[in-house]
Write a protein that holds these residues in place. Structure first.
Motif, mmCIF file in Angstrom:
data_model
loop_
_atom_site.group_PDB
_atom_site.id
_atom_site.type_symbol
_atom_site.label_atom_id
_atom_site.label_comp_id
_atom_site.label_asym_id
_atom_site.label_seq_id
_atom_site.Cartn_x
_atom_site.Cartn_y
_atom_site.Cartn_z
ATOM 1 N N ILE A 1 3.148 17.626 -4.274
ATOM 2 C CA ILE A 1 2.364 17.040 -5.361
ATOM 3 C C ILE A 1 0.975 16.641 -4.859
ATOM 4 O O ILE A 1 0.709 16.622 -3.657
ATOM 5 N N GLU A 2 0.107 16.317 -5.805
ATOM 6 C CA GLU A 2 -1.248 15.927 -5.448
ATOM 7 C C GLU A 2 -1.243 14.607 -4.663
ATOM 8 O O GLU A 2 -0.479 13.701 -4.996
ATOM 9 N N PRO A 3 -2.076 14.492 -3.653
ATOM 10 C CA PRO A 3 -2.173 13.230 -2.919
ATOM 11 C C PRO A 3 -2.621 12.097 -3.848
ATOM 12 O O PRO A 3 -3.350 12.316 -4.815
ATOM 13 N N ALA A 4 -2.168 10.884 -3.530
ATOM 14 C CA ALA A 4 -2.512 9.733 -4.362
ATOM 15 C C ALA A 4 -2.437 8.460 -3.528
ATOM 16 O O ALA A 4 -1.825 8.438 -2.455
ATOM 17 N N PHE A 5 -3.072 7.421 -4.033
ATOM 18 C CA PHE A 5 -3.044 6.125 -3.347
ATOM 19 C C PHE A 5 -2.954 5.016 -4.385
ATOM 20 O O PHE A 5 -3.565 5.090 -5.453
ATOM 21 N N GLU A 6 -2.166 3.987 -4.070
ATOM 22 C CA GLU A 6 -2.166 2.802 -4.921
ATOM 23 C C GLU A 6 -1.909 1.565 -4.069
ATOM 24 O O GLU A 6 -1.193 1.605 -3.069
ATOM 25 N N ASN A 7 -2.552 0.476 -4.477
ATOM 26 C CA ASN A 7 -2.341 -0.837 -3.882
ATOM 27 C C ASN A 7 -1.863 -1.763 -4.980
ATOM 28 O O ASN A 7 -2.519 -1.892 -6.018
ATOM 29 N N VAL A 8 -0.710 -2.381 -4.777
ATOM 30 C CA VAL A 8 -0.187 -3.338 -5.743
ATOM 31 C C VAL A 8 -0.302 -4.719 -5.115
ATOM 32 O O VAL A 8 0.278 -4.984 -4.061
ATOM 33 N N ALA A 9 -1.072 -5.595 -5.735
ATOM 34 C CA ALA A 9 -1.316 -6.921 -5.193
ATOM 35 C C ALA A 9 -0.040 -7.749 -5.158
ATOM 36 O O ALA A 9 0.885 -7.542 -5.962
ATOM 37 N N ALA A 10 -0.002 -8.702 -4.238
ATOM 38 C CA ALA A 10 1.172 -9.569 -4.114
ATOM 39 C C ALA A 10 1.487 -10.263 -5.434
ATOM 40 O O ALA A 10 2.659 -10.421 -5.806
ATOM 41 N N ALA A 11 0.443 -10.671 -6.182
ATOM 42 C CA ALA A 11 0.650 -11.382 -7.445
ATOM 43 C C ALA A 11 1.295 -10.510 -8.510
ATOM 44 O O ALA A 11 1.845 -11.033 -9.489
ATOM 45 N N ASP A 12 1.241 -9.185 -8.337
ATOM 46 C CA ASP A 12 1.801 -8.273 -9.335
ATOM 47 C C ASP A 12 3.215 -7.811 -8.990
ATOM 48 O O ASP A 12 3.819 -7.053 -9.760
ATOM 49 N N LEU A 13 3.739 -8.245 -7.853
ATOM 50 C CA LEU A 13 5.107 -7.905 -7.473
ATOM 51 C C LEU A 13 6.041 -9.035 -7.897
ATOM 52 O O LEU A 13 5.749 -10.205 -7.655
ATOM 53 N N PRO A 14 7.178 -8.698 -8.533
ATOM 54 C CA PRO A 14 8.065 -9.759 -9.040
ATOM 55 C C PRO A 14 8.717 -10.563 -7.927
ATOM 56 O O PRO A 14 9.043 -10.035 -6.862
ATOM 57 N N ILE A 15 8.889 -11.866 -8.186
ATOM 58 C CA ILE A 15 9.536 -12.779 -7.269
ATOM 59 C C ILE A 15 10.863 -13.223 -7.883
ATOM 60 O O ILE A 15 10.917 -13.614 -9.058
ATOM 61 N N VAL A 16 11.935 -13.159 -7.088
ATOM 62 C CA VAL A 16 13.261 -13.590 -7.528
ATOM 63 C C VAL A 16 13.675 -14.779 -6.671
ATOM 64 O O VAL A 16 13.558 -14.727 -5.441
ATOM 65 N N ASN B 1 0.852 -1.184 0.000
ATOM 66 C CA ASN B 1 0.000 0.000 0.000
ATOM 67 C C ASN B 1 0.887 1.233 0.000
ATOM 68 O O ASN B 1 1.659 1.437 0.954
ATOM 69 N N LEU B 2 0.797 2.039 -1.041
ATOM 70 C CA LEU B 2 1.568 3.280 -1.139
ATOM 71 C C LEU B 2 0.595 4.449 -1.110
ATOM 72 O O LEU B 2 -0.231 4.590 -2.017
ATOM 73 N N MET B 3 0.687 5.263 -0.070
ATOM 74 C CA MET B 3 -0.151 6.455 0.035
ATOM 75 C C MET B 3 0.749 7.685 -0.035
ATOM 76 O O MET B 3 1.580 7.900 0.849
ATOM 77 N N THR B 4 0.589 8.461 -1.086
ATOM 78 C CA THR B 4 1.390 9.675 -1.256
ATOM 79 C C THR B 4 0.635 10.852 -0.670
ATOM 80 O O THR B 4 -0.438 11.230 -1.167
ATOM 81 N N ALA B 5 1.193 11.434 0.388
ATOM 82 C CA ALA B 5 0.518 12.546 1.065
ATOM 83 C C ALA B 5 0.637 13.834 0.263
ATOM 84 O O ALA B 5 -0.314 14.604 0.158
ATOM 85 N N GLY B 6 1.828 14.111 -0.285
ATOM 86 C CA GLY B 6 2.023 15.350 -1.024
ATOM 87 C C GLY B 6 1.618 16.554 -0.211
ATOM 88 O O GLY B 6 2.053 16.746 0.921
ATOM 89 N N GLN C 1 14.838 -7.461 -11.730
ATOM 90 C CA GLN C 1 13.380 -7.357 -11.771
ATOM 91 C C GLN C 1 12.946 -6.005 -11.222
ATOM 92 O O GLN C 1 13.583 -5.457 -10.319
ATOM 93 N N SER C 2 11.844 -5.474 -11.765
ATOM 94 C CA SER C 2 11.351 -4.167 -11.333
ATOM 95 C C SER C 2 9.909 -4.270 -10.871
ATOM 96 O O SER C 2 9.063 -4.861 -11.557
ATOM 97 N N ALA C 3 9.602 -3.701 -9.714
ATOM 98 C CA ALA C 3 8.232 -3.668 -9.205
ATOM 99 C C ALA C 3 7.451 -2.564 -9.911
ATOM 100 O O ALA C 3 8.017 -1.523 -10.270
ATOM 101 N N PRO C 4 6.142 -2.731 -10.088
ATOM 102 C CA PRO C 4 5.329 -1.690 -10.715
ATOM 103 C C PRO C 4 4.967 -0.549 -9.766
ATOM 104 O O PRO C 4 4.348 0.429 -10.200
ATOM 105 N N THR C 5 5.337 -0.650 -8.514
ATOM 106 C CA THR C 5 5.009 0.363 -7.520
ATOM 107 C C THR C 5 5.652 1.701 -7.876
ATOM 108 O O THR C 5 6.829 1.762 -8.252
ATOM 109 N N THR C 6 4.903 2.791 -7.752
ATOM 110 C CA THR C 6 5.428 4.128 -8.037
ATOM 111 C C THR C 6 6.591 4.468 -7.112
ATOM 112 O O THR C 6 6.528 4.241 -5.897
ATOM 113 N N CYS C 7 7.653 5.022 -7.673
ATOM 114 C CA CYS C 7 8.789 5.534 -6.893
ATOM 115 C C CYS C 7 8.949 7.017 -7.208
ATOM 116 O O CYS C 7 9.177 7.384 -8.366
#
Length: 298
Positions: free
Chosen positions: A132-147, A91-96, A164-170
């Motif tokens: 920046i504008e506040p934002a929220f994203e949830n990236v499911a476990a199945a969408d995160l790369p496994i090494v 869970n990534l919550m960007t407060a901005g 491998q790269s995660a789709p989570t915003t950085c």
């Protein structure tokens, strides 16, 4: 030990049903990459008659990252988000410029024992992006790369690791991974990030033969090539990223490069200028008096 430049012992806060161990910020180090706040909580079983009930509270100029090993948390925020956080997802919550959120145990589990074990981190936003504008994203476990490598399985939560790269915003260059080590498992720790650190959260592990103590943060020398290994199996978190060249200030739930911005956020919260949380607007955490210990969880 030359490859480990610093070992940070956490401050432990007993919240009754579980403990929170905080390694950042500490008197000895403020940040590792963009990570300015690192809490580990649990493992614990919350009793039948209690649960997590964190009332709405504000944040500015940061992003929160919640990652669970066990349990579930209902997240609501002033953007209208409702999301149940589950193990392995991020869970990534960007407060901005400002956001308000709450965390509570799911209603369906209130009358049952509830496991609670995970990580709560804050990422400082880089210069030019704090408002920046506040934002929220949830990236499911199945969408995160496994090494998988040498008896180790790593989930890349943020950034790029082991090819491998995660789709989570950085918002800044960030690395974050959950590493599970089988007995006699070994995995190399990527050395490209400016700053890196490892925390053992379960079992046993060692960095280049140096045994790790649970819940301490081990800061790795820049550029050092190290391997994480385990004799009987363990779990560790790898975190870090780009070094910030400008200072960040922390007061309660506010982070900013400007002290006057934090002062304005204090006034805004005290005078009710932050937005409400739909579905959880009846309660809130008041502004602390004096110098708080930044213990609002999460």
């Amino acid at each position: 030990m030359r490859k480990i430049t610093q070992i940070i012992t956490p401050t432990t806060h007993d919240l009754g049903a579980f403990e929170v161990r905080r390694v950042l910020p500490s008197p000895h180090r403020r940040m590792v990459g963009p990570f300015i706040f690192v809490d580990e909580f649990g493992p614990a079983i919350l009793p039948e008659d209690s649960g997590m009930n964190v009332r709405p509270h504000p944040h500015i100029n940061l992003a929160t990252v919640t990652y669970l090993f066990e349990g579930a948390i209902d997240h609501r925020d002033s953007l209208g988000t409702f999301q149940t956080i589950r193990p392995g997802a991020v869970n990534l919550m960007t407060a901005g410029r400002g956001i308000v959120h709450s965390e509570r145990s799911p209603l369906e589990s209130r009358d049952a024992p509830k496991p609670m074990f995970g990580m709560q981190t804050w990422l400082a936003l880089p210069d030019g992006m704090e408002e920046i504008e506040p934002a929220f994203e949830n990236v499911a476990a199945a969408d995160l790369p496994i090494v998988e490598d040498g008896g180790a399985t790593a989930r890349v939560i943020m950034g790029s690791l082991w090819g491998q790269s995660a789709p989570t915003t950085c918002h800044a260059e960030t690395i974050y991974a959950d590493i599970l080590l089988a007995p006699d498992g070994v995995i190399p720790i990527d050395s490209e990030a400016d700053e890196r650190a490892v925390m053992l959260v379960d079992g046993d592990a060692a960095l280049d033969g140096v045994p790790l103590e649970k819940y301490l943060l081990y800061v790795i020398a820049p550029g050092a090539k190290v391997s994480l290994s385990s004799r009987s199996g363990g779990r560790a978190m790898l975190l870090g990223g780009e070094a910030f060249s400008s200072e960040r200030h922390v007061w309660w739930n506010f982070v900013s490069s400007r002290k006057d911005r934090i002062e304005q956020a204090k006034v805004d919260w005290a005078e009710g200028r932050f937005p409400k949380v739909p579905g959880d607007a009846d309660e809130y955490i008041p502004l602390p008096e004096g110098q708080p210990k930044t213990i609002t969880f999460l």
